[in-house]
Motif scaffolding. Structure first.
Motif, PDB file in Angstrom:
ATOM      1  N   ALA A 100       0.832  -1.198   0.000  1.00 63.23           N
ATOM      2  CA  ALA A 100       0.000   0.000   0.000  1.00 63.23           C
ATOM      3  C   ALA A 100       0.871   1.254   0.000  1.00 63.23           C
ATOM      4  O   ALA A 100       1.871   1.325   0.712  1.00 63.23           O
ATOM      5  N   VAL A 156     -12.861   1.734 -12.550  1.00 64.05           N
ATOM      6  CA  VAL A 156     -12.290   2.564 -11.485  1.00 64.05           C
ATOM      7  C   VAL A 156     -13.429   3.305 -10.799  1.00 64.05           C
ATOM      8  O   VAL A 156     -14.131   4.104 -11.417  1.00 64.05           O
ATOM      9  N   ALA A 216     -10.728   7.236  -6.633  1.00 61.40           N
ATOM     10  CA  ALA A 216      -9.279   7.062  -6.564  1.00 61.40           C
ATOM     11  C   ALA A 216      -8.863   5.814  -5.795  1.00 61.40           C
ATOM     12  O   ALA A 216      -7.798   5.249  -6.049  1.00 61.40           O
ATOM     13  N   GLY A 217      -9.685   5.337  -4.866  1.00 65.96           N
ATOM     14  CA  GLY A 217      -9.241   4.281  -3.961  1.00 65.96           C
ATOM     15  C   GLY A 217      -9.714   2.890  -4.287  1.00 65.96           C
ATOM     16  O   GLY A 217      -9.493   1.961  -3.501  1.00 65.96           O
ATOM     17  N   GLN A 218     -10.386   2.693  -5.432  1.00 67.54           N
ATOM     18  CA  GLN A 218     -10.948   1.371  -5.698  1.00 67.54           C
ATOM     19  C   GLN A 218     -10.961   1.098  -7.201  1.00 67.54           C
ATOM     20  O   GLN A 218     -11.531   1.866  -7.972  1.00 67.54           O
ATOM     21  N   THR A 219     -10.323  -0.004  -7.597  1.00 67.46           N
ATOM     22  CA  THR A 219     -10.263  -0.388  -9.006  1.00 67.46           C
ATOM     23  C   THR A 219     -10.563  -1.876  -9.133  1.00 67.46           C
ATOM     24  O   THR A 219      -9.980  -2.697  -8.420  1.00 67.46           O
ATOM     25  N   GLU A 225     -10.954  -7.418  -7.502  1.00 67.59           N
ATOM     26  CA  GLU A 225     -10.426  -6.113  -7.103  1.00 67.59           C
ATOM     27  C   GLU A 225      -8.928  -6.075  -7.373  1.00 67.59           C
ATOM     28  O   GLU A 225      -8.191  -7.018  -7.059  1.00 67.59           O
ATOM     29  N   GLU A 255      -5.000  -4.148  -7.175  1.00 68.53           N
ATOM     30  CA  GLU A 255      -4.182  -3.402  -6.226  1.00 68.53           C
ATOM     31  C   GLU A 255      -3.977  -1.948  -6.668  1.00 68.53           C
ATOM     32  O   GLU A 255      -3.455  -1.142  -5.904  1.00 68.53           O
ATOM     33  N   ARG A 281      -4.228   1.845  -7.307  1.00 62.86           N
ATOM     34  CA  ARG A 281      -4.859   2.982  -6.635  1.00 62.86           C
ATOM     35  C   ARG A 281      -4.318   4.275  -7.228  1.00 62.86           C
ATOM     36  O   ARG A 281      -3.204   4.324  -7.756  1.00 62.86           O
ATOM     37  N   ARG A 289      -3.493   8.470  -6.416  1.00 62.65           N
ATOM     38  CA  ARG A 289      -3.154   9.263  -5.231  1.00 62.65           C
ATOM     39  C   ARG A 289      -4.387   9.948  -4.672  1.00 62.65           C
ATOM     40  O   ARG A 289      -4.648   9.948  -3.486  1.00 62.65           O
ATOM     41  N   ASP A 290      -5.170  10.584  -5.552  1.00 62.72           N
ATOM     42  CA  ASP A 290      -6.387  11.280  -5.139  1.00 62.72           C
ATOM     43  C   ASP A 290      -7.280  11.411  -6.366  1.00 62.72           C
ATOM     44  O   ASP A 290      -6.915  11.043  -7.482  1.00 62.72           O
TER      45      ASP A 290
END
Length: 488
Positions: free
Chosen positions: A62, A150, A153-156, A166, A168, A170, A172-173
């Motif tokens: 992470a 996507v 920003a935090g989930q792909t 899911e 890995e 991610r 940044r924002d």
């Protein structure tokens, strides 16, 4: 060696604003070497070269704020050193090498404490951000991924072999994610922002892209990419995957060859476009083919093809070119076949008119779950266009225009099958009459949850398009194929 330039084109923390030119070309302005970037310093850097194509899957730790802070500092120093206008003159491979050399020097000069693997990861990320689509690059490089989804920003998520997993990956924002989306859509002359938050576009390789941005997407920009296969699938490969039998594939070849008007029906992700691509492979090389699509993704191999694409309205709400506009215009372009990527609305009426007025062999796709539902959907779409025709007249137009409906489906185990090959016979009273030439029948599932079924002939001795097959000298092959299907 490097001309200094201001911090334009890059946001802090790795978010990159859209550039008017494709990101794949970048180069470096010439200036004399300085002691800071001298060759001896480069030789002292223990860096293992990263190949341009990323490995298939690599589980990354992470990302921490420290990582992004380091990346931000390296970016700032890189932009102070590099000249983007000169970088644009290099090919992608040379540009990567230049960026990597500069970043290596920056890491050494600023004395960042990083392991070799961390340094490799940073180099890969920065090259992807400058020259490609940032964190999406490793996913785009994988041939086994069908869809990339996507959700902020935090989930792909990705689809591999019909299963959604899911990833890995991610961002940044949300600012970085939106910036990459803007870069993608700007390459095909479109835009996505708060005033125009929904956009359809495509990548240079033809992959289909949909973006929906805030405020409509509450949790951050949602990006969906339908990957475009580098190697075009053919019917024999669909046979290998079990989507259809060898005899069924020959039947589809004949249908494409003898200029039947075909509608491919199916749900989202059922393989409609793939099947349409396969059928177009049997169009004669001498024929003039015109394609109409919302986002150009068909891969026709014929030499005489004209590709048309719709256009959304501009910021003032003007200049929109709809699918109806394209189909109406292509009728004036002397087409021999018209291929419509997807029919969604009243343009179905124009396509049916084209099929019924000398453009035999035209094809299109439509969202529907069964052949009968496909006919009902076409009838409803015509009504959506404001036509005040009697229902019987509309059905007569449909029955007189469409020869064959091919139904594709994505089963619950993720596999894709051609479930029906259905002929449209004509009218009986107020009802459109159809007959199935072939059906896929479910028989259960195995211990691993995979669907078991088989394609079965319905025993139709002579299909309705028999005379057409005889005209194209395909009647003997058609008879042999139908006999083989019945014996199977």
């Amino acid at each position: 060696m490097f001309g200094k330039r201001g911090n334009d084109g890059f946001g802090k923390g790795g978010s990159i604003s859209p550039a008017p030119q494709p990101a794949a070309s970048v180069a470096v302005a010439e200036r004399p070497h300085t002691p800071v970037l001298a060759e001896p310093v480069r030789e002292a850097i223990p860096v293992t070269r990263v190949q341009p194509s990323p490995p298939p899957v690599r589980k990354k730790a992470a990302r921490t704020e420290d990582y992004y802070d380091t990346k931000s500092q390296v970016f700032s120093a890189l932009i102070d050193t590099i000249d983007l206008s000169q970088l644009a003159k290099l090919d992608n491979e040379s540009a990567r090498e230049e960026i990597r050399d500069i970043v290596n020097d920056i890491i050494t000069i600023k004395n960042f404490a990083m392991s070799i693997s961390e340094q490799e990861e940073l180099l890969e990320d920065i090259c992807n951000d400058v020259l490609g689509y940032g964190p999406l690059e490793p996913l785009l490089a994988r041939d086994d991924i069908a869809d990339i989804m996507v959700n902020g920003a935090g989930q792909t998520f990705i689809e591999v072999n019909g299963k959604t997993l899911e990833s890995e990956v991610r961002f940044r924002d949300n600012a970085q994610l939106l910036s990459i989306c803007q870069r993608i859509v700007s390459q095909v002359g479109r835009r996505v922002d708060e005033s125009s938050p929904i956009c359809d576009a495509r990548l240079p390789d033809g992959s289909r892209v949909n973006v929906i941005a805030p405020p409509l997407a509450i949790d951050g920009t949602a990006l969906t990419i339908r990957k475009f296969k580098k190697d075009k699938l053919k019917l024999d490969q669909l046979v290998k995957f079990g989507a259809i039998t060898p005899e069924g594939a020959v039947l589809l070849q004949i249908i494409g060859r003898v200029r039947c008007n075909v509608v491919i029906s199916g749900g989202t992700g059922s393989g409609k476009t793939t099947l349409l691509n396969c059928l177009t492979g049997y169009i004669d090389l001498e024929e003039r083919v015109i394609t109409c699509e919302d986002t150009a993704e068909l891969q026709l191999q014929q030499p005489h093809v004209v590709r048309l694409e719709t256009r959304p309205p501009n910021i003032e709400g003007e200049g929109e070119i709809t699918m109806r506009d394209l189909i109406k215009n292509c009728l004036r372009m002397r087409p021999e076949r018209i291929i419509v990527g997807e029919v969604r609305g009243p343009e179905v009426f124009d396509l049916l008119q084209a099929m019924n007025t000398g453009h035999d062999g035209s094809m299109g796709t439509i969202h529907a779950n069964t052949p009968r539902e496909c006919l009902s959907r076409m009838e409803s779409m015509i009504a959506m266009g404001g036509y005040t025709l009697p229902a019987k007249t509309v059905r007569e137009i449909i029955a007189g225009s469409v020869d064959v409906i091919i139904q594709a489906a994505r089963l619950r185990d993720g596999s894709r099958r051609i479930t029906h090959v259905t002929e449209v016979i004509g009218m009986e009273g107020d009802v459109i009459i159809t007959q199935d030439l072939m059906r896929y029948e479910l028989e259960g599932e195995d211990a691993n949850g995979r669907i078991i079924g088989r394609h079965k002939s319905t025993g139709i001795g002579r299909p309705h398009f028999w005379d057409r097959a005889r005209y194209f000298n395909e009647d003997k092959r058609l008879a042999a194929t139908l006999d083989a299907m019945e014996k199977d």
